[in-house]
Write an enzyme that holds these catalytic residues in place. Structure first.
Site, mmCIF file in Angstrom:
data_model
loop_
_atom_site.group_PDB
_atom_site.id
_atom_site.type_symbol
_atom_site.label_atom_id
_atom_site.label_comp_id
_atom_site.label_asym_id
_atom_site.label_seq_id
_atom_site.Cartn_x
_atom_site.Cartn_y
_atom_site.Cartn_z
ATOM 1 N N GLY A 1 0.715 -1.244 0.091
ATOM 2 C CA GLY A 1 0.060 0.018 -0.174
ATOM 3 C C GLY A 1 0.948 1.212 -0.059
ATOM 4 O O GLY A 1 0.511 2.355 -0.566
ATOM 5 N N THR A 2 1.891 1.372 0.865
ATOM 6 C CA THR A 2 2.751 2.429 0.718
ATOM 7 C C THR A 2 3.200 2.886 -0.485
ATOM 8 O O THR A 2 3.170 4.040 -0.966
ATOM 9 C CB THR A 2 3.696 2.224 1.946
ATOM 10 N N ASN B 1 -8.373 3.902 8.094
ATOM 11 C CA ASN B 1 -7.738 2.820 8.895
ATOM 12 C C ASN B 1 -7.772 2.948 9.952
ATOM 13 O O ASN B 1 -7.759 1.627 10.989
ATOM 14 C CB ASN B 1 -6.313 2.801 8.445
ATOM 15 N N GLN C 1 -7.823 -0.268 2.766
ATOM 16 C CA GLN C 1 -8.546 -1.007 3.882
ATOM 17 C C GLN C 1 -9.984 -1.368 3.426
ATOM 18 O O GLN C 1 -10.499 -2.632 4.118
ATOM 19 C CB GLN C 1 -8.966 0.122 5.289
ATOM 20 N N SER D 1 -3.389 -3.454 -1.072
ATOM 21 C CA SER D 1 -2.160 -4.004 -0.278
ATOM 22 C C SER D 1 -2.761 -5.516 -0.065
ATOM 23 O O SER D 1 -3.756 -5.765 0.352
ATOM 24 C CB SER D 1 -2.011 -3.374 0.910
ATOM 25 N N HIS E 1 -1.391 -7.787 2.393
ATOM 26 C CA HIS E 1 -1.700 -8.483 3.622
ATOM 27 C C HIS E 1 -2.799 -7.817 4.369
ATOM 28 O O HIS E 1 -2.810 -8.399 5.479
ATOM 29 C CB HIS E 1 -0.336 -7.987 4.393
ATOM 30 N N THR F 1 12.483 -6.993 -10.677
ATOM 31 C CA THR F 1 11.957 -8.281 -10.831
ATOM 32 C C THR F 1 10.980 -8.524 -10.074
ATOM 33 O O THR F 1 10.831 -8.149 -8.830
ATOM 34 C CB THR F 1 13.116 -9.290 -10.447
ATOM 35 N N CYS G 1 3.913 4.485 17.550
ATOM 36 C CA CYS G 1 4.576 4.474 18.901
ATOM 37 C C CYS G 1 5.969 4.823 18.750
ATOM 38 O O CYS G 1 7.005 4.204 18.104
ATOM 39 C CB CYS G 1 4.547 3.104 19.361
HETATM 40 C C1 PLP Z 1 -5.376 3.195 4.388
HETATM 41 C C2 PLP Z 1 -4.095 2.606 4.631
HETATM 42 N N1 PLP Z 1 -3.194 2.995 3.407
HETATM 43 C C3 PLP Z 1 -2.025 2.470 3.264
HETATM 44 C C4 PLP Z 1 -1.355 1.648 4.136
HETATM 45 C C5 PLP Z 1 -0.005 0.992 4.009
HETATM 46 O O1 PLP Z 1 0.035 -0.438 3.408
HETATM 47 P P1 PLP Z 1 1.267 -1.142 3.608
HETATM 48 O O2 PLP Z 1 1.285 -1.854 5.051
HETATM 49 O O3 PLP Z 1 0.821 -2.233 2.552
HETATM 50 O O4 PLP Z 1 2.363 -0.574 3.190
HETATM 51 C C6 PLP Z 1 -2.132 1.052 5.364
HETATM 52 C C7 PLP Z 1 -1.534 0.228 6.094
HETATM 53 O O5 PLP Z 1 -1.705 0.041 7.248
HETATM 54 C C8 PLP Z 1 -3.513 1.659 5.300
HETATM 55 O O6 PLP Z 1 -4.232 1.300 6.304
#
Ligand code: PLP
Length: 384
Positions: free
Chosen positions: A71-72, A152, A180, A200, A202, A238, A328
């Site tokens: 996601g990031t 989130n 999310q 994402s 996971h 890759t 944290c």
């Molecule tokens: C709304 C949202 N965007 C982006 C991310 C980032 O995703 P990733 O952990 O796959 O980098 C998260 C992860 O908590 C998220 O909740």
């Protein structure tokens, strides 16, 4: 000691069928999808099959999906990639909201240091952005609007169709962070007024470190990384073949179980509030967000009078994993930027805990866990 995982918004356990699909690939011939030989062709086939599966689930063309590391990266690629492309057209203004994930907020801060101007729209008391505010913030320089779908930390849903319609009417690109909401909500991307959408694996019982970015065909975009010509030159490097195949398996499982999962998550969320209210009759429990306009698996609650750190530490000692939704750093929890953006009172801000449900959670678990929270609350309050 029994443990209870109520932090599925942070990450989800991998579905056994995902692990098994990945293992088959990891124990296979292991070619590079860019190699011309049979090993490479087999690996490429795995990636293509996964892309077809995910594209079908999202209602877009396979060529509109770019695999990323999560996601990031998808958020960074969309926001920076769109901003750089729009700058060439003289558009250097970006609109976002104060309740976005840091993957978007910190990327916007980076872009403002690079000379872009950024408008951070406020959210209402539930964490929602108003399409009218978006429309009012657009200037002739606006190139991109980036607003998340499901929050989130509190689960609140933004009206992305209405915001997208505003963006389209003004010729502004629109990115949606759907990290999310994907898996619980059904997207038909070709019918949505959205140019970019982040996902994402996971968060949907797939592997960590894999994600995807939807880029509607023809959308201005500059890649943020440079190298090979993988992913049609939009994301070189890759491919994570086993991860991508695992992602597709997780999507497949989601699509087949979506309606059922929505109902069961909604039930768990409602049961959790009810059971807590019964187990903690003397504590005022307030929902942060909007129960009627929310992702079904996330609930953020303030236990008035019990501070977040004490509650989270006590929960952890009792085997219950939850979260404050905030970072944290150096041993101290920072107050959530989302709850601050919602303008909550200090007492709600200082006692907020996020619970998020998913695969494996049951009503029986909630019943046990609520009793544990009741015991924690009684102990903490006598110690005050
Ligand atoms: C709304 C949202 N965007 C982006 C991310 C980032 O995703 P990733 O952990 O796959 O980098 C998260 C992860 O908590 C998220 O909740």
């Amino acid at each position: 000691m029994k443990s209870y995982y109520f932090d599925h918004a942070a990450t989800t356990p991998m579905h056994p069928e995902v692990a098994s699909a990945m293992l088959t690939i990891m124990q296979g011939s292991g070619g590079n999808p860019s190699s011309m030989h049979a090993f490479g062709r087999e690996a490429k086939l795995q990636v293509s099959r996964a892309r077809d599966t995910i594209a079908a689930a999202l209602g877009c063309k396979p060529t509109e999906l770019v695999f990323t590391s999560g996601g990031t990266e998808s958020d960074n690629a969309a926001v920076i990639g769109a901003a750089m492309a729009m700058r060439k057209l003289g558009k250097t203004h970006i609109i976002t909201s104060t309740a976005e994930h840091h993957a978007v907020l910190h990327t916007c801060e980076f872009l403002s240091r690079e000379g872009f101007s950024v408008t951070y729209l406020p959210v209402d008391g539930t964490g929602k952005v108003s399409p009218e505010d978006v429309a009012a913030a657009i200037t002739p320089e606006t190139g991109l609007i980036t607003i998340m779908h499901g929050n989130n930390e509190v689960g609140t849903l933004n009206p992305i169709e209405a915001i997208g319609a505003v963006a389209k009417a003004q010729g502004v690109l629109f990115h949606v962070d759907a990290v999310q909401s994907f898996g619980l909500l059904d997207y038909r991307l070709q019918q949505l007024p959205v140019d970019f959408m982040s996902f994402s694996a996971h968060k949907i019982n797939g592997p960590q470190g894999v994600g995807a970015l939807y880029i509607a065909n023809g959308t201005p975009f500059e890649p943020i990384a440079h190298g090979g010509s993988q992913e049609r030159k939009r994301r070189p490097g890759t491919e994570n073949v086993a991860g991508i195949a695992g992602f597709a398996k997780a999507v497949d499982i989601c699509v087949n179980n979506r309606a059922e999962k929505q109902l069961s998550m909604d039930k768990l969320r409602k049961e959790w509030i009810e059971r807590l209210k019964t187990a903690l009759p003397d504590v005022e429990i307030v929902v942060n967000g909007d129960e009627n306009n929310s992702l079904p698996h996330i609930i953020n609650l303030s236990f008035i009078g019990i501070d977040t750190e004490t509650m989270l530490m006590s929960l952890d000692l009792a085997g219950i994993a939850a979260s404050s939704g905030s970072a944290c750093t150096s041993g101290a929890l920072e107050r959530s930027h989302v709850l601050r953006a919602m303008n909550l009172s200090e007492e709600r801000l200082n006692s907020a805990v996020r619970f998020s449900f998913g695969l494996g959670n049951t009503v029986e678990e909630l019943e046990d866990a609520a009793k544990i929270v009741g015991t924690i609350s009684a102990r903490v309050r006598t110690n005050v």
